[in-house]
Design an enzyme around this catalytic site. Structure first.
Site, PDB file in Angstrom:
ATOM      1  N   LYS A 191      -6.964 -11.315  -4.255  1.00  0.00           N
ATOM      2  CA  LYS A 191      -7.437 -10.048  -4.812  1.00  0.00           C
ATOM      3  C   LYS A 191      -6.293  -9.049  -4.861  1.00  0.00           C
ATOM      4  CE  LYS A 191      -9.574  -5.728  -4.157  1.00  0.00           C
ATOM      5  NZ  LYS A 191      -8.509  -5.209  -4.961  1.00  0.00           N
ATOM      6  N   GLU A 267      -0.538  -7.367   7.534  1.00  0.00           N
ATOM      7  CA  GLU A 267       0.768  -6.701   7.383  1.00  0.00           C
ATOM      8  C   GLU A 267       0.455  -5.270   6.984  1.00  0.00           C
ATOM      9  OE1 GLU A 267       3.641  -8.041   7.989  1.00  0.00           O
ATOM     10  OE2 GLU A 267       3.225 -10.185   7.910  1.00  0.00           O
ATOM     11  N   CYS A 302       6.549  -0.244   2.825  1.00  0.00           N
ATOM     12  CA  CYS A 302       6.038  -0.251   4.201  1.00  0.00           C
ATOM     13  C   CYS A 302       7.201  -0.113   5.186  1.00  0.00           C
ATOM     14  CB  CYS A 302       5.237  -1.500   4.464  1.00  0.00           C
ATOM     15  SG  CYS A 302       6.070  -2.971   3.917  1.00  0.00           S
ATOM     16  N   GLU A 401       1.971   8.065   7.625  1.00  0.00           N
ATOM     17  CA  GLU A 401       2.723   7.326   6.607  1.00  0.00           C
ATOM     18  C   GLU A 401       2.508   8.020   5.254  1.00  0.00           C
ATOM     19  OE1 GLU A 401       1.378   3.371   5.473  1.00  0.00           O
ATOM     20  OE2 GLU A 401       3.456   2.722   5.416  1.00  0.00           O
TER      21      GLU A 401
HETATM   22  P1  NAP Z   1      -4.881  -0.193   0.876  1.00  0.00           P
HETATM   23  O1  NAP Z   1      -5.629   0.959   0.386  1.00  0.00           O
HETATM   24  O2  NAP Z   1      -5.057  -0.616   2.276  1.00  0.00           O
HETATM   25  O3  NAP Z   1      -5.239  -1.402  -0.118  1.00  0.00           O
HETATM   26  C1  NAP Z   1      -4.734  -2.680   0.032  1.00  0.00           C
HETATM   27  C2  NAP Z   1      -5.720  -3.677  -0.541  1.00  0.00           C
HETATM   28  O4  NAP Z   1      -6.953  -3.595   0.146  1.00  0.00           O
HETATM   29  C3  NAP Z   1      -6.037  -3.413  -1.997  1.00  0.00           C
HETATM   30  O5  NAP Z   1      -6.208  -4.640  -2.661  1.00  0.00           O
HETATM   31  C4  NAP Z   1      -7.345  -2.662  -1.904  1.00  0.00           C
HETATM   32  O6  NAP Z   1      -8.125  -2.757  -3.067  1.00  0.00           O
HETATM   33  C5  NAP Z   1      -8.015  -3.340  -0.749  1.00  0.00           C
HETATM   34  N1  NAP Z   1      -9.027  -2.498  -0.113  1.00  0.00           N
HETATM   35  C6  NAP Z   1      -9.100  -1.140  -0.078  1.00  0.00           C
HETATM   36  N2  NAP Z   1     -10.186  -0.733   0.599  1.00  0.00           N
HETATM   37  C7  NAP Z   1     -10.833  -1.857   1.010  1.00  0.00           C
HETATM   38  C8  NAP Z   1     -12.035  -2.094   1.749  1.00  0.00           C
HETATM   39  N3  NAP Z   1     -12.802  -1.100   2.206  1.00  0.00           N
HETATM   40  N4  NAP Z   1     -12.396  -3.381   1.984  1.00  0.00           N
HETATM   41  C9  NAP Z   1     -11.645  -4.401   1.525  1.00  0.00           C
HETATM   42  N5  NAP Z   1     -10.520  -4.237   0.796  1.00  0.00           N
HETATM   43  C10 NAP Z   1     -10.110  -2.972   0.552  1.00  0.00           C
HETATM   44  O7  NAP Z   1      -3.313  -0.020   0.713  1.00  0.00           O
HETATM   45  P2  NAP Z   1      -2.525   0.464  -0.584  1.00  0.00           P
HETATM   46  O8  NAP Z   1      -2.754   1.918  -0.722  1.00  0.00           O
HETATM   47  O9  NAP Z   1      -2.812  -0.413  -1.723  1.00  0.00           O
HETATM   48  O10 NAP Z   1      -1.007   0.151  -0.142  1.00  0.00           O
HETATM   49  C11 NAP Z   1      -0.292   0.969   0.699  1.00  0.00           C
HETATM   50  C12 NAP Z   1      -0.322   0.494   2.139  1.00  0.00           C
HETATM   51  O11 NAP Z   1       0.111  -0.860   2.255  1.00  0.00           O
HETATM   52  C13 NAP Z   1       0.624   1.262   3.018  1.00  0.00           C
HETATM   53  O12 NAP Z   1      -0.012   1.612   4.224  1.00  0.00           O
HETATM   54  C14 NAP Z   1       1.764   0.298   3.300  1.00  0.00           C
HETATM   55  O13 NAP Z   1       2.488   0.533   4.443  1.00  0.00           O
HETATM   56  C15 NAP Z   1       1.072  -0.998   3.305  1.00  0.00           C
HETATM   57  N6  NAP Z   1       2.004  -2.096   3.041  1.00  0.00           N
HETATM   58  C16 NAP Z   1       2.383  -2.898   4.075  1.00  0.00           C
HETATM   59  C17 NAP Z   1       3.282  -3.925   3.874  1.00  0.00           C
HETATM   60  C18 NAP Z   1       3.695  -4.822   5.001  1.00  0.00           C
HETATM   61  O14 NAP Z   1       4.139  -5.911   4.744  1.00  0.00           O
HETATM   62  N7  NAP Z   1       3.550  -4.425   6.236  1.00  0.00           N
HETATM   63  C19 NAP Z   1       3.798  -4.143   2.604  1.00  0.00           C
HETATM   64  C20 NAP Z   1       3.405  -3.302   1.564  1.00  0.00           C
HETATM   65  C21 NAP Z   1       2.498  -2.284   1.803  1.00  0.00           C
HETATM   66  P3  NAP Z   1      -8.168  -1.514  -4.134  1.00  0.00           P
HETATM   67  O15 NAP Z   1      -6.779  -1.252  -4.545  1.00  0.00           O
HETATM   68  O16 NAP Z   1      -8.991  -2.035  -5.226  1.00  0.00           O
HETATM   69  O17 NAP Z   1      -8.783  -0.376  -3.404  1.00  0.00           O
END
Ligand code: NAP
Ligand code: MG
Length: 499
Positions: A191, A267, A302, A401
């Site tokens: 997804k 992650e 991240c 963050e």
């Molecule tokens: P996010 O809001 O957590 O979303 C990530 C994924 O989860 C998306 O596919 C999102 O779908 C889905 N999601 C959101 N709410 C959900 C829920 N209630 N239940 C199930 N799935 C859900 O993160 P983001 O804003 O896309 O990305 C930024 C974050 O990712 C930052 O915190 C960053 O640090 C982290 N990140 C970490 C790494 C690492 O390797 N540690 C790498 C890259 C990014 P939708 O988009 O459709 O809402």
């Protein structure tokens, strides 16, 4: 050879028709409900596609297809050498279709085309190549038991694996999970983030073209709280592997607990400390590399070194160089190969990031440069590279963050204070220290609670090393042979060979 000019990319973009149905069992299909959502380009607000908005029914269909594919062994039972051939053919197709994939990525989430091509496409194809190459070179084990028995320790695929990924490196975060999962023999349901579905759909199509059997790699597009949640709670998903925010990572733990205790890999976020000490030979170099790393990918990283911890004796010099380097990151047209700072992923994220300017101001930080939106006439989402100076680590801008081009500079008295500040965070993804003193370098890298530590560099990267965090930055590691552990079960088989 085609010359990769701005005009070339714009011409290619105008001819592009992205795939927008979801991908189940080797076919593009609509969501059962017929619902779609708009994929909007943050470059200029143009609508790129109406993407299938999958609900529970579609997730069920994708998981069922993955389950059928797994159970009949069309992929899991292939010899590792055969899986290798297919994964390497897939890697080659990613390279051949690199321009299209890079363009889709840039249009969908705004990063500069030069990065999409040189970083994302390259790393994604290398990731499939590498895990393909590895998989027929890994041996299982025989335990040192008494001679009346033979005990085999073998690795088996988990079964149906789901991957849920963010929008900052849409293809690469997917590849870090899908490549080892497929190499290990699993079936996958991916997804993508709702802001960046387009490359995932094209990748799944290319996988089938490369010889991955239908049903082995499926993509469900849709909203996190609906599609992502349905995968998290699904009773027939054996493992869920997530990259994204810490908050949503916690939801996935709950989903697992509320359903079938599926295996979990997380992650998550970071607020990485980057310590520059007087004992490093070239302050300006350290500051330049640090600014480049902080503003790369619009700061939507991240591992972004978003807390620059600096000894007071070199504070002024560092800030001066940071300011000069920030000037190289003026936001530009993401389709211009010379652009270093592209668009933020979408309007909502842009306003969230911008809200930290007021926060910084109220908390008493100095705005050394930036702090404004840019390129407003384009209809896109752009923010100037921004430096908050005189930040105290307790301030919100140093604890939250931000995930944008906003760098906090935190002056400290000495190494010991730097270490305390570095560890005063709920995160533990990456950290760095700049010093020519070996003892100090060692002391800092041992004392900092983080999964990745850089000494006299930042963002050194290779598929051969594990990637992931301590504390609330996650559980488990992506990349390297260690990643394969997440996608495998260990089986012990006792064979009685005694009398
Ligand atoms: P996010 O809001 O957590 O979303 C990530 C994924 O989860 C998306 O596919 C999102 O779908 C889905 N999601 C959101 N709410 C959900 C829920 N209630 N239940 C199930 N799935 C859900 O993160 P983001 O804003 O896309 O990305 C930024 C974050 O990712 C930052 O915190 C960053 O640090 C982290 N990140 C970490 C790494 C690492 O390797 N540690 C790498 C890259 C990014 P939708 O988009 O459709 O809402
Ligand atoms: Mg988009």
């Amino acid at each position: 050879m085609t010359e990769l000019t701005t005009a070339y990319w714009h011409a290619q973009a105008s001819q592009l028709t992205p795939k927008s149905q979801t991908f189940i069992d080797g076919q593009f299909v609509d969501a059962a409900s017929g619902r779609t959502f708009q994929s909007i380009s943050p470059i200029d607000g143009r609508v790129l596609a109406d993407v299938a908005c999958c609900g529970e029914v579609d997730v069920d269909r994708a998981v069922a297809a993955a389950r059928r594919a797994f159970e009949d062994g069309r992929w899991a039972d292939c010899s590792p050498a055969d899986r290798k051939k297919v994964l390497q053919a897939f890697a080659a197709l990613i390279r051949t279709n690199g321009h299209e994939l890079a363009l889709l990525e840039t249009l969908d989430m705004g990063k500069p085309i030069a990065s999409s091509l040189a970083v994302d496409v390259r790393a994604v194809s290398n990731c499939f190549d590498w895990f393909g190459e590895a998989i027929d070179k890994i041996y299982d084990e025989i335990a040192p038991t008494p001679k009346e028995a033979v005990a085999l320790i073998t690795r088996e695929p988990l079964g149906v694996v789901a991957a849920v990924v963010p929008w900052n490196f849409p293809m690469l975060m997917a590849a870090w999970k899908v490549a080892p999962a497929l190499a290990a023999g699993n079936s996958v349901v991916l997804k993508p983030a709702e802001q960046s579905s387009l490359t995932a759909l094209r990748l799944a199509e290319l996988a089938v073209e490369a010889g991955v059997p239908p049903g082995v790699f499926n993509v469900v597009t849709g909203m996190g709280p609906e599609t992502g949640r349905a995968l998290g709670l699904h009773m027939d998903v054996d493992g869920i592997f997530f990259t994204g925010s810490t908050q949503v990572g916690k939801y996935f733990m709950e989903y697992s607990a509320q359903s079938n205790l599926k295996k979990l890999g997380l992650e998550l976020g970071g607020k990485s400390p980057n310590i520059i000490l007087e004992s490093y030979r070239d302050t300006a170099h350290a500051a330049r590399v640090s600014a480049n790393a902080a503003f790369f990918n619009q700061g939507e990283m991240c591992t972004c070194p978003s807390r620059l911890v600096v000894e007071k004796s070199i504070h002024e010099e560092v800030v001066e160089v940071l300011r000069e380097t920030a000037a190289n990151f003026a936001p530009g047209d993401p389709l211009d190969p010379a652009t270093t700072m592209g668009a933020m992923v979408d309007e909502r994220h842009t306003s969230r990031v911008m809200s930290f300017v007021d926060v910084a101001h109220k908390e008493g930080a100095t705005i050394a440069t930036g702090g404004k939106r840019a390129r407003l006439d384009t209809g896109g989402c752009y923010i100037e590279p921004t430096i908050f100076d005189d930040v105290h680590n307790k301030m919100e801008v140093a604890q939250q963050e931000i995930f944008g081009p906003m760098l906090c500079v935190i002056p400290v008295e000495n190494v010991d204070e730097a270490i305390t500040v570095a560890n005063d965070t709920c995160f533990g993804l990456a950290a760095a220290v700049w010093t020519d003193d070996l003892t100090t370098a060692h002391k800092v890298s041992r004392s900092v609670r983080a999964g990745l530590v850089y000494v006299n560099c930042y963002d050194a990267d290779d598929i051969t090393v594990p990637f992931g965090g301590y504390k609330q930055s996650g559980i488990g590691r992506d990349k390297s042979l260690h990643a394969l552990e997440k996608y495998s079960e260990l089986k012990t088989t006792w064979i009685n060979v005694g009398p």
